[in-house]
Design an enzyme around this catalytic site. Structure first.
Site, PDB file in Angstrom:
ATOM      1  N   ARG A 144       0.807  -1.225   0.000  1.00  0.00           N
ATOM      2  CA  ARG A 144       0.000   0.000   0.000  1.00  0.00           C
ATOM      3  C   ARG A 144       0.832   1.263   0.000  1.00  0.00           C
ATOM      4  NH1 ARG A 144      -3.547  -1.245   4.897  1.00  0.00           N
ATOM      5  NH2 ARG A 144      -2.424  -3.216   5.025  1.00  0.00           N
ATOM      6  N   GLU A 181       3.957  -7.679  16.492  1.00  0.00           N
ATOM      7  CA  GLU A 181       3.466  -8.012  17.825  1.00  0.00           C
ATOM      8  C   GLU A 181       3.546  -9.524  18.056  1.00  0.00           C
ATOM      9  OE1 GLU A 181      -0.277  -6.364  18.713  1.00  0.00           O
ATOM     10  OE2 GLU A 181      -0.110  -6.825  20.842  1.00  0.00           O
TER      11      GLU A 181
HETATM   12  O1  LIG Z   1       3.309  -0.335  11.828  1.00  0.00           O
HETATM   13  P1  LIG Z   1       3.203  -1.805  11.533  1.00  0.00           P
HETATM   14  O2  LIG Z   1       2.657  -2.596  12.681  1.00  0.00           O
HETATM   15  O3  LIG Z   1       4.504  -2.373  11.039  1.00  0.00           O
HETATM   16  O4  LIG Z   1       2.120  -2.009  10.388  1.00  0.00           O
HETATM   17  C1  LIG Z   1       1.995  -1.146   9.289  1.00  0.00           C
HETATM   18  C2  LIG Z   1       2.100  -1.900   8.000  1.00  0.00           C
HETATM   19  O5  LIG Z   1       1.027  -2.851   7.879  1.00  0.00           O
HETATM   20  C3  LIG Z   1       0.412  -2.707   6.608  1.00  0.00           C
HETATM   21  O6  LIG Z   1       1.058  -3.429   5.619  1.00  0.00           O
HETATM   22  P2  LIG Z   1       0.869  -4.997   5.332  1.00  0.00           P
HETATM   23  O7  LIG Z   1       2.053  -5.736   5.873  1.00  0.00           O
HETATM   24  O8  LIG Z   1      -0.475  -5.419   5.799  1.00  0.00           O
HETATM   25  O9  LIG Z   1       1.015  -5.106   3.785  1.00  0.00           O
HETATM   26  P3  LIG Z   1       0.200  -4.582   2.513  1.00  0.00           P
HETATM   27  O10 LIG Z   1       0.568  -3.118   2.342  1.00  0.00           O
HETATM   28  O11 LIG Z   1       0.773  -5.455   1.459  1.00  0.00           O
HETATM   29  O12 LIG Z   1      -1.279  -4.774   2.737  1.00  0.00           O
HETATM   30  C4  LIG Z   1       0.586  -1.236   6.307  1.00  0.00           C
HETATM   31  O13 LIG Z   1       0.466  -0.983   4.917  1.00  0.00           O
HETATM   32  C5  LIG Z   1       1.961  -0.926   6.839  1.00  0.00           C
HETATM   33  O14 LIG Z   1       2.983  -1.175   5.895  1.00  0.00           O
HETATM   34  N1  LIG Z   2      -5.854  -1.721  11.426  1.00  0.00           N
HETATM   35  C1  LIG Z   2      -5.181  -1.700  10.269  1.00  0.00           C
HETATM   36  N2  LIG Z   2      -5.809  -1.286   9.143  1.00  0.00           N
HETATM   37  C2  LIG Z   2      -5.149  -1.261   7.967  1.00  0.00           C
HETATM   38  N3  LIG Z   2      -3.865  -1.637   7.830  1.00  0.00           N
HETATM   39  C3  LIG Z   2      -3.203  -2.053   8.929  1.00  0.00           C
HETATM   40  N4  LIG Z   2      -1.920  -2.462   9.115  1.00  0.00           N
HETATM   41  C4  LIG Z   2      -1.771  -2.788  10.418  1.00  0.00           C
HETATM   42  N5  LIG Z   2      -2.914  -2.579  11.102  1.00  0.00           N
HETATM   43  C5  LIG Z   2      -3.823  -2.110  10.190  1.00  0.00           C
END
Ligand SMILES: O=P(O)(O)OC[C@H]1O[C@H](OP(=O)(O)OP(=O)(O)O)[C@H](O)[C@@H]1O
Ligand SMILES: Nc1ncnc2[nH]cnc12
Length: 257
Positions: A144, A181
């Site tokens: 994202r 976590e």
């Molecule tokens: O602060 P954190 O606890 O590290 O979480 C934040 C990350 O989680 C989500 O990505 P995700 O790994 O879900 O990947 P995506 O963007 O492919 O959906 C979001 O886009 C951040 O990169």
């Molecule tokens: N609550 C949340 N919504 C969307 N992206 C996330 N990545 C980690 N936590 C999330």
């Protein structure tokens, strides 16, 4: 990968129970636009003249003992001069309860992308903040983060560096594991993408526990870059991701509790 990441925002770890919404109401997005300066209660729009004034106050404040700064902080947190663009952006982020697993309030930015004005405003707000900061690298995190990083990079005249999940980049990489976590994840960056001394901005859609941003910063710093700031559309402040950023500035447009 997706589920791993979401474990980190399991709301069982929060002091306050999650609030649930039955539809696409944006009311879960309650505050916005914190800056990289403490306190978190400072809410403002960075694009307005008022924020410049407040940032100036903060500069001044740094020169005083903290007990003399109390009234300045109170004034800041009471300020409600929100940029109307940010207010609109907030309403476009859909919150989906219990996705991808029970207890998670998923912040869905795909609904923001459906609105060209709100999407453009989002990019513009970051561009206004970073265009004169001499940033040569914008690095974003799969997947994202790739939606927001490239348009910002193009607009400020910086190169774009993708930070990817393991085994996606074809060239030689450096890797950084990070702790969520529950469990671990890893980010990779191409060797040679960033040169020593470059000024980098890390962009992602959302900061939760801060593990992802922290790993991204480590990759850039290992390559010799200076991370100027991290920027996200959404912060989940209850997960205290800021505390994992070793004091590095974090700028967000909206907070969601
Ligand atoms: O602060 P954190 O606890 O590290 O979480 C934040 C990350 O989680 C989500 O990505 P995700 O790994 O879900 O990947 P995506 O963007 O492919 O959906 C979001 O886009 C951040 O990169
Ligand atoms: N609550 C949340 N919504 C969307 N992206 C996330 N990545 C980690 N936590 C999330």
């Amino acid at each position: 990968m997706f589920s791993q990441s979401f474990l980190c925002s399991d709301f069982s770890s929060l002091s306050k129970p999650p609030r649930f919404f039955s539809d696409s109401s944006s009311s879960a997005i309650t505050t916005l636009s914190s800056t990289h300066f403490p306190p978190l209660s400072f809410r403002s729009s960075f694009a307005s003249p008022r924020i410049k004034q407040l940032e100036g106050q903060r500069e001044t404040r740094k020169n005083f003992p903290s007990f003399l700064c109390f009234s300045v902080d109170s004034t800041m947190s009471a300020w409600d001069g929100e940029d109307p663009r940010v207010r609109d952006i907030k309403t476009k982020i859909r919150v989906i309860p219990n996705f991808p697993k029970p207890g998670i309030m998923f912040q869905d930015i795909t609904t923001l992308l459906l609105d060209p004005k709100a999407f453009k405003d989002t990019i513009d707000l970051f561009v206004e903040r970073y265009k004169n900061r001499n940033i040569s690298v914008v690095a974003s995190i799969e997947a994202r983060g790739f939606i927001f990083g490239p348009p910002i990079a193009l607009a400020i005249g910086a190169k774009f560096v993708p930070l990817r999940k393991p085994r996606k980049l074809p060239g030689e990489v450096i890797s950084e594991e990070y702790v969520l976590e529950y469990g671990k994840d890893c980010l990779e960056m191409h060797v040679g993408a960033v040169e020593t001394g470059e000024r980098a901005l890390v962009v992602d859609d959302l900061v939760a526990t801060g593990g992802t941003l922290s790993a991204a910063m480590n990759l850039l710093e290992r390559a010799g870059a200076e991370v100027v700031e991290c920027a996200c559309v959404i912060e989940l402040p209850d997960l205290k991701g800021r505390e994992r950023l070793k004091g590095k500035p974090l700028f967000v447009l909206v907070e969601s509790h």
